[in-house]
Design a protein around this motif. Sequence first.
Motif, short mmCIF file in Angstrom:
data_model
loop_
_atom_site.label_atom_id
_atom_site.label_comp_id
_atom_site.label_asym_id
_atom_site.label_seq_id
_atom_site.Cartn_x
_atom_site.Cartn_y
_atom_site.Cartn_z
N ARG A 1 0.43 -7.66 -2.81
CA ARG A 1 -0.01 -7.31 -4.18
C ARG A 1 -1.07 -6.22 -4.13
N GLU A 2 -2.02 -6.40 -3.22
CA GLU A 2 -3.09 -5.42 -3.08
C GLU A 2 -2.53 -4.06 -2.65
N ASP A 3 -1.60 -4.08 -1.70
CA ASP A 3 -0.96 -2.83 -1.26
C ASP A 3 -0.19 -2.18 -2.41
N MET A 4 0.53 -2.99 -3.20
CA MET A 4 1.28 -2.45 -4.33
C MET A 4 0.35 -1.81 -5.35
N LEU A 5 -0.75 -2.48 -5.66
CA LEU A 5 -1.70 -1.92 -6.62
C LEU A 5 -2.30 -0.62 -6.10
N ARG A 6 -2.61 -0.58 -4.80
CA ARG A 6 -3.16 0.63 -4.20
C ARG A 6 -2.13 1.78 -4.26
N GLU A 7 -0.86 1.46 -3.92
CA GLU A 7 0.20 2.47 -3.98
C GLU A 7 0.41 2.96 -5.41
N ARG A 8 0.37 2.04 -6.37
CA ARG A 8 0.55 2.42 -7.78
C ARG A 8 -0.58 3.34 -8.22
#
Length: 178
Positions: free
Chosen positions: A43-50
């Motif tokens: 989730r953290e990686d996804m938010l960072r990528e977004r």
Amino acid sequence: MTNEQTAAPAAEAAQAGGEIRNDCCTPLQEQLDAANAELARLREDMLRERADLENQRRRVARDIENARKFANERLLGDLLPVIDSLEAGLAQAGGDAAPLREGMELTLRQLLKVAADNGLCPIDPAGQPFNPEHHQAMSMVPPGEGQAENHVVQVYQKGWLLNERLLRPALVVVAQGG
């Protein structure tokens, strides 16, 4: 058997089952905790990528806006000496028309050079065959002596090509009929 006697083995069995349940649930709990940790990391990686994608989108939009805003910068910078020449010529002209004419001719040559350097070239089709892709016929006249049919006999206004793409068609008179 009394209730106490029946309850005792059931309690022992429940206690034993509880221990067994705890023993078998410990690896499952560890797997669940690991899966939850992995989910939180993803989730953290996804938010960072977004967020990175949104920042990149904003950066590209800003670059496109700047490109639109300053697309003519080089051309207009090249035209500044032409403007300076016209202003200087008009300041020096006085009452004599000859120097003014010479200055205007020089400035026109300078302007045409800047235009050519930026991909602009004139279409002056006098005497050439009519080309509907580059010429716009304003009228037709019978061919005169020495004039071929379907050829341009007069040019009202030159046309222009920008990097070999039509910017403005030449306005012409065409010899037609006999």
